[in-house]
Design a protein around this motif. Structure first.
Motif, short mmCIF file in Angstrom:
data_model
loop_
_atom_site.label_atom_id
_atom_site.label_comp_id
_atom_site.label_asym_id
_atom_site.label_seq_id
_atom_site.Cartn_x
_atom_site.Cartn_y
_atom_site.Cartn_z
N GLU A 1 0.85 -1.17 -0.29
CA GLU A 1 -0.30 0.15 -0.38
C GLU A 1 0.99 0.97 0.13
N LYS A 2 0.89 2.56 -0.85
CA LYS A 2 0.54 3.72 -0.78
C LYS A 2 0.85 4.67 0.53
N PRO A 3 1.77 4.78 1.08
CA PRO A 3 1.71 5.63 2.04
C PRO A 3 0.54 6.49 1.81
N PRO A 4 -0.15 7.54 2.79
CA PRO A 4 -0.84 8.69 2.65
C PRO A 4 0.10 9.79 1.95
N ALA A 5 -0.49 11.14 1.18
CA ALA A 5 0.45 12.07 0.86
C ALA A 5 0.32 12.49 1.76
N GLU A 6 -0.30 12.78 2.72
CA GLU A 6 -0.47 13.31 4.13
C GLU A 6 1.31 13.67 4.65
N GLN A 7 1.70 12.08 4.38
CA GLN A 7 2.99 11.54 5.88
C GLN A 7 3.64 12.35 4.42
N PHE A 8 3.87 12.81 3.07
CA PHE A 8 5.04 13.21 3.16
C PHE A 8 4.85 15.26 2.71
N ALA A 9 4.10 15.40 3.39
CA ALA A 9 3.30 16.68 3.00
C ALA A 9 4.57 17.26 4.63
N LYS A 10 5.13 18.85 3.84
CA LYS A 10 5.70 19.83 4.24
C LYS A 10 5.49 20.42 5.53
N PRO A 11 5.83 19.54 6.80
CA PRO A 11 5.41 19.92 8.36
C PRO A 11 5.09 21.52 8.05
N ILE A 12 3.86 22.03 9.00
CA ILE A 12 3.50 23.47 9.31
C ILE A 12 4.54 23.86 10.49
N ARG A 13 5.25 24.39 10.75
CA ARG A 13 5.94 24.99 11.55
C ARG A 13 5.25 26.55 12.99
N HIS A 14 5.36 26.50 13.53
CA HIS A 14 4.87 27.78 14.29
C HIS A 14 5.78 27.99 15.67
N TYR A 15 5.86 29.26 15.22
CA TYR A 15 7.09 29.80 16.02
C TYR A 15 6.48 31.07 16.99
N SER A 16 6.64 31.35 18.46
CA SER A 16 5.75 32.17 19.19
C SER A 16 6.25 32.44 20.85
N LEU A 17 6.53 33.33 21.26
CA LEU A 17 7.57 33.85 22.25
C LEU A 17 6.13 33.43 23.61
N SER A 18 5.13 33.05 23.24
CA SER A 18 3.42 33.02 24.40
C SER A 18 3.49 31.24 24.01
N PRO A 19 4.30 30.51 26.17
CA PRO A 19 3.71 29.72 26.28
C PRO A 19 2.14 29.60 25.91
N SER A 20 1.36 29.95 26.03
CA SER A 20 0.09 29.57 25.77
C SER A 20 -0.33 29.35 24.24
N ASP A 21 0.48 30.21 23.27
CA ASP A 21 0.08 29.32 22.02
C ASP A 21 0.57 27.98 21.73
N VAL A 22 1.38 27.08 22.67
CA VAL A 22 1.85 25.66 22.66
C VAL A 22 0.69 24.85 23.71
N GLY A 23 0.28 25.12 24.75
CA GLY A 23 -0.56 24.72 25.20
C GLY A 23 0.09 24.89 26.71
N LEU A 24 1.23 25.67 26.79
CA LEU A 24 1.31 25.55 27.81
C LEU A 24 1.35 26.48 28.57
N HIS A 25 1.12 26.61 30.27
CA HIS A 25 0.98 27.96 31.65
C HIS A 25 1.65 28.74 30.89
N SER A 26 1.36 30.17 31.35
CA SER A 26 1.85 31.65 31.24
C SER A 26 2.45 31.41 32.25
N ILE A 27 3.67 31.68 32.43
CA ILE A 27 4.68 32.03 33.91
C ILE A 27 3.82 34.11 34.32
N GLU A 28 4.45 34.20 35.52
CA GLU A 28 4.02 35.14 36.19
C GLU A 28 5.43 35.81 36.61
#
Length: 311
Positions: free
Chosen positions: A236-263
């Protein structure tokens, strides 16, 4: 090179005559009572006088004989004309046969060919090595088609006329050169054996005379297809999504990646409680974005850190 032979006019004439009569280099060395190895080296050196007279003697003898035949042919001698034509054919064939079937004395010829193949044909081959490689390819190809015994027998017959020992030796050289390395990929071996089964099946098909023959043909085709893996489902041929270019998101805010913000006030109190120099505390607060970075001061610190310590 000093071979102990003074090349006087008389000696030069003797070299030409012996060469014209077809004496070997070993026999010439014995005739002149000189060292055989040195004499052969000198004779094979294209720049040496010894080699020059030997080549000249052979050429002059053949040329004089053929010039005489040419004169007789021009005079209408039919027999001489036929003989001259035969000499021309034989001369062309003998030169070709010598180049291809054993005219080389290079001991490392096969090693050079093996290096050439293993390097991916990147090395340079001499002309005689390239010719010999073509000859071994003929042996290997015919051996695969008709087998060793028939291949060797083929080259012992005209127009090749090789001795059985030489034909057998060249066959072995071809096999050792092309099949000695057993580190061959399994896929390549499967294709090789499947091709042989297909060729055998074609022979059976073309000469089939009974139902049994067609049964053998069918079995060979089935074995070849299995060898090629045609009896198995395609992966079976692997799905096309497997070879799709991954999306990268860069951020300085922890909440953007699901982390709690620090005080930051809490971080500042933790830094202040550390038992470290004030300079290091300032750098930590800047790294934590509690204080702004003063680029001028930071560059000054880096410059001081790079200065060698005084002894």
């Amino acid at each position: 090179m000093n071979i102990g032979l003074a090349l006087t006019e008389e000696v030069a004439k003797e070299l030409e005559n012996l060469s014209a009569l077809g004496y070997s280099l070993e026999d010439m060395a014995l005739y002149f009572d000189v060292d055989k190895i040195y004499f052969i080296q000198a004779a094979e050196d294209p720049e040496s006088k010894v080699g020059y007279y030997i080549r000249r003697g052979k050429l002059m003898a053949a040329a004089k004989e053929q010039l005489a035949l040419l004169q007789a042919t021009e005079g209408g001698n039919v027999t001489a004309s036929e003989h001259l034509a035969k000499i021309r054919r034989n001369k062309s064939w003998e030169i070709s046969k010598l180049d291809i079937f054993g005219g080389f004395e290079e001991k490392h010829l096969l090693a050079n060919l093996r290096d050439y193949i293993e390097s991916g044909s990147l090395n340079d081959l001499k002309n005689e090595e390239a010719i010999y490689l073509d000859a071994l390819l003929i042996f290997a190809g015919m051996g695969r088609k008709i087998g060793r015994r028939n291949t060797v027998a083929f080259f012992t017959k005209p127009p090749f006329g090789l001795k059985y020992a030489r034909a057998s030796e060249m066959y072995d050289e071809a096999i050792n050169l092309f099949y000695a390395d057993r580190q061959i990929e399994r896929k390549a071996l499967r294709h090789k054996f499947a091709e042989q089964l297909q060729e055998a099946a074609i022979i059976v098909r073309d000469n089939a005379a009974s139902a049994k023959d067609w049964e053998v043909y069918g079995n060979l085709i089935v074995q070849a297809s299995r060898m090629l893996g045609l009896d198995k489902d395609d992966p079976e041929k692997p799905p096309a999504e497997q070879f799709a270019k991954p999306i990268r998101h860069y951020s300085l805010s922890p909440s953007d990646v699901g982390l709690h913000s620090i005080e930051r006030p809490d971080v500042a109190r933790q830094i202040e409680s550390l038992d470290i120099p004030e300079r290091d505390k300032i750098r930590l607060r800047q790294d934590a974005r509690i204080e702004f970075i003063n680029l001028e001061e930071r560059l000054h610190e880096l410059e001081e850190d790079s200065q060698p310590e005084e002894s």
